[in-house]
Scaffold this motif. Structure first.
Motif, mmCIF file in Angstrom:
data_model
loop_
_atom_site.group_PDB
_atom_site.id
_atom_site.type_symbol
_atom_site.label_atom_id
_atom_site.label_comp_id
_atom_site.label_asym_id
_atom_site.label_seq_id
_atom_site.Cartn_x
_atom_site.Cartn_y
_atom_site.Cartn_z
ATOM 1 N N PHE A 82 51.506 14.947 22.849
ATOM 2 C CA PHE A 82 51.807 16.033 23.783
ATOM 3 C C PHE A 82 53.299 16.261 24.001
ATOM 4 C CE2 PHE A 82 47.372 15.409 24.570
ATOM 5 C CZ PHE A 82 46.915 16.660 24.955
ATOM 6 N N MET A 83 54.135 15.399 23.435
ATOM 7 C CA MET A 83 55.582 15.589 23.511
ATOM 8 C C MET A 83 56.160 15.555 22.096
ATOM 9 S SD MET A 83 56.225 16.066 26.718
ATOM 10 C CE MET A 83 58.021 16.080 26.598
ATOM 11 N N GLU A 84 56.636 16.702 21.619
ATOM 12 C CA GLU A 84 57.207 16.768 20.273
ATOM 13 C C GLU A 84 58.598 16.143 20.223
ATOM 14 O OE1 GLU A 84 57.135 20.825 19.073
ATOM 15 O OE2 GLU A 84 54.975 20.826 18.692
ATOM 16 N N THR A 85 59.352 16.326 21.296
ATOM 17 C CA THR A 85 60.680 15.745 21.461
ATOM 18 C C THR A 85 60.767 15.253 22.908
ATOM 19 O OG1 THR A 85 61.835 17.702 22.313
ATOM 20 C CG2 THR A 85 61.569 17.544 19.905
ATOM 21 N N PRO A 86 61.831 14.558 23.282
ATOM 22 C CA PRO A 86 61.943 14.149 24.677
ATOM 23 C C PRO A 86 61.903 15.315 25.662
ATOM 24 C CG PRO A 86 63.491 12.908 23.333
ATOM 25 C CD PRO A 86 62.903 13.960 22.440
ATOM 26 N N GLU A 87 62.223 16.505 25.190
ATOM 27 C CA GLU A 87 62.286 17.664 26.075
ATOM 28 C C GLU A 87 61.142 18.658 25.881
ATOM 29 O OE1 GLU A 87 64.599 18.060 28.338
ATOM 30 O OE2 GLU A 87 65.971 16.434 27.810
ATOM 31 N N ARG A 88 60.557 18.711 24.689
ATOM 32 C CA ARG A 88 59.639 19.809 24.345
ATOM 33 C C ARG A 88 58.190 19.339 24.216
ATOM 34 N NH1 ARG A 88 61.799 21.220 19.868
ATOM 35 N NH2 ARG A 88 60.269 20.371 18.405
ATOM 36 N N PRO A 89 57.294 19.873 25.045
ATOM 37 C CA PRO A 89 55.875 19.565 24.912
ATOM 38 C C PRO A 89 55.280 20.208 23.658
ATOM 39 C CG PRO A 89 56.391 20.385 27.114
ATOM 40 C CD PRO A 89 57.582 20.662 26.251
ATOM 41 N N ASN A 90 54.118 19.712 23.267
ATOM 42 C CA ASN A 90 53.404 20.223 22.102
ATOM 43 C C ASN A 90 52.475 21.343 22.553
ATOM 44 O OD1 ASN A 90 51.156 20.471 20.149
ATOM 45 N ND2 ASN A 90 52.180 18.796 19.088
ATOM 46 N N ALA A 91 52.846 22.576 22.266
ATOM 47 C CA ALA A 91 52.092 23.738 22.747
ATOM 48 C C ALA A 91 50.687 23.787 22.157
ATOM 49 C CB ALA A 91 52.850 25.016 22.413
ATOM 50 N N ARG A 92 50.546 23.366 20.909
ATOM 51 C CA ARG A 92 49.229 23.437 20.257
ATOM 52 C C ARG A 92 48.230 22.513 20.951
ATOM 53 N NH1 ARG A 92 47.092 21.069 14.953
ATOM 54 N NH2 ARG A 92 45.476 22.545 14.270
ATOM 55 N N ASN A 93 48.652 21.299 21.282
ATOM 56 C CA ASN A 93 47.719 20.384 21.937
ATOM 57 C C ASN A 93 47.488 20.748 23.393
ATOM 58 O OD1 ASN A 93 46.750 18.625 19.930
ATOM 59 N ND2 ASN A 93 48.685 17.525 19.890
ATOM 60 N N LEU A 94 48.471 21.334 24.050
ATOM 61 C CA LEU A 94 48.240 21.824 25.405
ATOM 62 C C LEU A 94 47.221 22.968 25.409
ATOM 63 C CD1 LEU A 94 51.862 21.773 26.834
ATOM 64 C CD2 LEU A 94 49.962 20.333 27.583
ATOM 65 N N ALA A 95 47.283 23.809 24.375
ATOM 66 C CA ALA A 95 46.300 24.891 24.258
ATOM 67 C C ALA A 95 44.900 24.334 24.032
ATOM 68 C CB ALA A 95 46.690 25.837 23.126
ATOM 69 N N ARG A 96 44.816 23.259 23.232
ATOM 70 C CA ARG A 96 43.505 22.642 22.994
ATOM 71 C C ARG A 96 43.006 21.949 24.256
ATOM 72 N NH1 ARG A 96 39.688 24.377 20.246
ATOM 73 N NH2 ARG A 96 39.959 23.708 18.089
ATOM 74 N N LEU A 97 43.914 21.391 25.047
ATOM 75 C CA LEU A 97 43.522 20.824 26.334
ATOM 76 C C LEU A 97 42.937 21.909 27.231
ATOM 77 C CD1 LEU A 97 43.416 18.532 28.400
ATOM 78 C CD2 LEU A 97 45.806 19.009 28.949
ATOM 79 N N ALA A 98 43.512 23.102 27.199
ATOM 80 C CA ALA A 98 42.956 24.217 27.970
ATOM 81 C C ALA A 98 41.542 24.550 27.490
ATOM 82 C CB ALA A 98 43.861 25.436 27.854
ATOM 83 N N GLY B 39 57.514 12.008 32.916
ATOM 84 C CA GLY B 39 57.398 13.054 33.925
ATOM 85 C C GLY B 39 57.211 14.427 33.300
ATOM 86 N N ARG B 40 57.905 14.696 32.206
ATOM 87 C CA ARG B 40 57.738 15.995 31.525
ATOM 88 C C ARG B 40 56.338 16.119 30.936
ATOM 89 N NH1 ARG B 40 62.883 14.344 29.186
ATOM 90 N NH2 ARG B 40 64.508 15.032 30.629
ATOM 91 N N PHE B 41 55.808 15.016 30.426
ATOM 92 C CA PHE B 41 54.415 15.012 29.953
ATOM 93 C C PHE B 41 53.496 15.459 31.087
ATOM 94 C CE2 PHE B 41 50.363 12.878 30.136
ATOM 95 C CZ PHE B 41 49.835 12.962 28.858
ATOM 96 N N TRP B 42 53.625 14.815 32.254
ATOM 97 C CA TRP B 42 52.712 15.121 33.343
ATOM 98 C C TRP B 42 52.949 16.515 33.911
ATOM 99 C CZ3 TRP B 42 48.232 13.654 33.761
ATOM 100 C CH2 TRP B 42 47.829 12.335 33.518
ATOM 101 N N SER B 43 54.173 16.958 33.903
ATOM 102 C CA SER B 43 54.445 18.317 34.361
ATOM 103 C C SER B 43 53.763 19.335 33.463
ATOM 104 C CB SER B 43 55.958 18.562 34.387
ATOM 105 O OG SER B 43 56.252 19.871 34.811
ATOM 106 N N ALA B 44 53.833 19.120 32.145
ATOM 107 C CA ALA B 44 53.214 20.044 31.195
ATOM 108 C C ALA B 44 51.694 20.020 31.316
ATOM 109 C CB ALA B 44 53.647 19.694 29.771
#
Length: 317
Positions: A51-67, A110-115
């Motif tokens: 769910f985190m591609e980099t320390p700053e950027r979440p993985n949009a594809r897996n967040l979409a699948r979570l939705a 924290g960024r993981f949980w925020s996303a």
């Protein structure tokens, strides 16, 4: 009252993120099977590296699948216990993650949980956010963030490598508050908890460093993981009693791993005096499918699922 399953891997040991893009129909079938068995809650384990591609950027594809998973849960009438920050498969841990110092690692968490919370905040299917599976607070400097492996997976990880003069309780409180704040940026209402190892009965927070007092003060309800041992039901019940400190207590993991299904049934019945819910395991095979296999593991799992189908133990008046 949660009565459900850890859907932590499939019958081949794969985590949900290993197949939920290419084999979505498998996920749909498994959710329908869990619902048919009588579950109302499904605990899903999410790895940080997926769910985190980099320390700053979440993985949009897996967040979409979570939705999509949220929509499936709503469709089947199930609620999700979303357990995060997993590093179960070492191969999935990003190369950039472990070298980070503690403060930067916590910031990524924290960024993981925020996303995740931003994705989930509007869904009625979310039962809770479980900040991490079985976190440990190191009492002395160490070199590895992960605890020992079990069945090819690392279910336990440490919150710090160096206490640096802080007490274990101080570290635990600081971390829980940081993760909670990240979730509350987007979701003000969904309960937050942590899956805790219940050990030992005379000092139930000694092993993890997260005491019952800390759990009750910082979390919305308490989760303990309990696997009663043959001939020692009173010890398991004493562990449970150690966490019963004025907030609901859910046995978030249990299974006849160290006892017979009959002994587990007795434990569940006796635990109803203190427990406010129970979550076992489902690995993608129904009791009927398990009956076609000729091995001890399949027979044990089938016996557990037959027990589960009877429904939760009756609560005392």
């Amino acid at each position: 009252m949660p009565w459900g399953f850890n859907y932590d891997h499939d019958r081949d040991g794969r985590l949900i993120e290993d197949y939920w893009h290419e084999e979505w129909e498998t996920v749909r079938e498994d959710f329908a099977e869990m619902q048919a068995l009588g579950a109302n809650v499904v605990r899903v384990h999410l790895q940080l590296g997926r769910f985190m591609e980099t320390p700053e950027r979440p993985n949009a594809r897996n967040l979409a699948r979570l939705a999509d998973l949220l929509a499936l849960a709503e469709e089947t009438g199930l609620r999700l216990d979303l357990t995060g920050l997993g590093c179960y498969h070492k191969a999935d841990v990003p190369a950039w993650y472990d070298p980070l110092p503690e403060a930067d690692r916590w910031a990524v968490q924290g960024r993981f949980w925020s996303a995740v919370a931003e994705t989930c905040a509007q869904s009625p299917a979310v039962f809770c956010y479980d900040l991490m599976n079985e976190p440990l607070v190191a009492g002395a400097p160490r070199e590895d963030w992960l605890g020992g492996g079990f069945a090819g997976k690392h279910f336990v990880q440490f919150l710090t490598l160096d206490p640096n003069g802080r007490s274990r309780g101080e570290i635990a409180r600081e971390w829980i508050r940081a993760m909670t704040a990240a979730i509350r940026e987007h979701d003000a209402d969904t309960p937050i908890t942590v899956g805790l190892i219940a050990h030992p009965p005379q000092n139930p927070g000694a092993f993890s460093g997260i005491t019952p007092e800390i759990a009750v003060a910082e979390l919305d309800y308490v989760c303990v993981h309990l696997y009663p041992e043959t001939g020692k039901p009173d010890e398991a019940l004493a562990m449970l009693a150690g966490f019963d400190r004025g907030k609901p207590v859910v046995i978030e993991e249990t299974f006849p791993l160290k006892c017979s299904p009959e002994e587990l049934e007795t434990f569940l019945d006796r635990s109803a005096e203190r427990a406010d819910g129970w979550i076992g395991f489902y690995w993608g095979a129904t009791p009927e499918e398990l009956a076609e296999r000729d091995d001890l593991g399949a027979a044990l799992t089938a016996a557990w699922l037959d027990l589960f189908r009877q429904g939760p133990p009756p609560r005392p008046e």
